[in-house]
Design an enzyme around this catalytic site. Structure first.
Site, short mmCIF file in Angstrom:
data_model
loop_
_atom_site.label_atom_id
_atom_site.label_comp_id
_atom_site.label_asym_id
_atom_site.label_seq_id
_atom_site.Cartn_x
_atom_site.Cartn_y
_atom_site.Cartn_z
N ASP A 1 0.85 -1.18 0.00
CA ASP A 1 0.00 0.00 0.00
C ASP A 1 0.89 1.24 0.00
OD1 ASP A 1 -2.18 1.65 0.01
OD2 ASP A 1 -2.98 0.98 1.92
N ASP B 1 2.40 6.88 4.84
CA ASP B 1 1.07 7.49 4.91
C ASP B 1 0.94 8.27 6.21
OD1 ASP B 1 0.50 6.36 2.50
OD2 ASP B 1 -1.09 5.04 3.22
N ARG C 1 1.39 9.77 -6.05
CA ARG C 1 1.24 10.22 -4.66
C ARG C 1 2.59 10.60 -4.06
NH1 ARG C 1 -3.16 6.03 -1.90
NH2 ARG C 1 -4.83 6.38 -3.43
#
Length: 340
Positions: free
Chosen positions: A176, A180, A233
């Site tokens: 993932d 984050d 991202r």
């Protein structure tokens, strides 16, 4: 070579930059323990004076999984040195392992690795909590580690965690996110890391409907990172302001920065090479805001999208950026492991 209108062409690289940088990056014993956080991680706020990690605590060395997991979960300040390769089990946590407050986790040499799992910095998710709880995880440093092959995130920062410094690491091949940062986390610096062989690299703010936790928070500095073919991202931002993205080197990415949900991003002194969309404010959800200055675009298909005004990072901390033309030399030479 396509250079969109309104952007500067790269100046020739100067050999003296590389020589000066190489001299400054010579490994000094103990340097990883003595270095000081900068950017938002350096700001005095929320009862924390900058980010010091495990300073003042014992220095311990982990060479096994059991020792490592024990050390990072202890309540007291600790400097946890990692030697060699530590395999993180998946177990019932999908491979995410909690880090307690007041920790420095630092690799020894250039071959310290965490494989198979990731680090979670933050309390369990609770949507009902909309302000920092007194036991929010805080004051954590992660440096000089290769983290790869996690079944979830490589590093996850959540639930109002604050004063986190993620510096001089190598991130790759997570299932993932690489790093984050979400759910009200604040005062974080992500610096001098190399991201490669990874898709969804940096998420800042996880959801369009999470304004209750995120508005007025998610203040993060991203500087001198090497986005080495990491696809997207880099970062993707919601709500945070100001988010300071400076002196990063982007190479072969589908997009660099996305600002949405009224986030405020200051983008300066970055070098984009072969990036389809260097920076966007019209992405998904509500439009974001973005101020761009002194960035270089080479062989990029689109210009940087700008919109609105953003609070200046200098109102929080001082900094001196490199010239954008120096970034392709300075950043690959200094980013990643074995250079602190």
């Amino acid at each position: 070579m396509r250079t969109p209108a309104g952007t500067r062409r790269a100046l020739p690289r100067v050999a003296v930059v590389a020589a000066t940088l190489a001299a400054s990056l010579l490994t000094v014993p103990g340097a990883a323990l003595a270095a000081t956080a900068d950017g938002f991680a350096s700001v005095d706020a929320l009862g924390q004076n900058g980010t010091t990690g495990g300073a003042g605590g014992a220095v311990v060395t982990a060479t096994t999984t059991a020792r490592f997991l024990d050390y990072i979960a202890r309540p007291e300040p600790l400097v946890v040195q990692v030697r060699g390769t530590i395999t993180l089990p998946t177990g019932s946590s999908d491979g995410m392992h909690d880090v307690a407050s007041d920790k420095t986790i630092v690799g020894l040499g250039s071959d310290a690795r965490l494989v198979g799992g990731g680090l979670n910095i933050g309390l369990p998710v609770d949507d009902r909590t909309t302000s920092p709880p007194p036991d929010a995880v805080h004051n954590v440093i992660i440096r000089n580690l290769s983290i790869t092959g996690a079944t979830d995130d490589l590093v996850n920062v959540q639930m109002f965690s604050h004063h986190i410094w993620i510096d001089h690491n190598d991130f790759s091949n997570g299932d993932d996110g690489a790093v984050d940062i979400k759910r009200g986390s604040d005062f974080v610096t992500v610096s001098w890391n190399r991201f490669h062989d990874h898709d969804k690299t940096l998420l800042l703010g996880h959801d369009d409907d999470n304004g209750a936790q995120d508005v007025g928070r998610l203040r993060v500095t991203y500087h001198h990172n090497y986005f080495d073919g990491s696809d997207q991202r880099n970062p993707r931002v919601r709500f945070g302001e100001p988010v300071h993205v400076y002196n990063n080197y982007y190479r072969d990415n589908s997009y660099g920065v996305a600002s949405a949900m009224n986030a405020g991003v200051v983008l300066e002194g970055n070098y984009f090479h072969s990036v389809n969309n260097p920076a966007r404010v019209d992405f998904s959800g509500d439009l974001g805001r973005l101020v761009s200055r002194d960035n270089v675009l080479v062989e990029c298909n689109h210009a940087i999208e700008v919109r609105g005004s953003v609070v200046e990072p200098r109102t929080y901390y001082p900094y001196t950026p490199h010239r954008a033309a120096e970034v392709p030399t300075v950043v690959p030479a200094g980013a990643g492991v074995g250079k602190v």
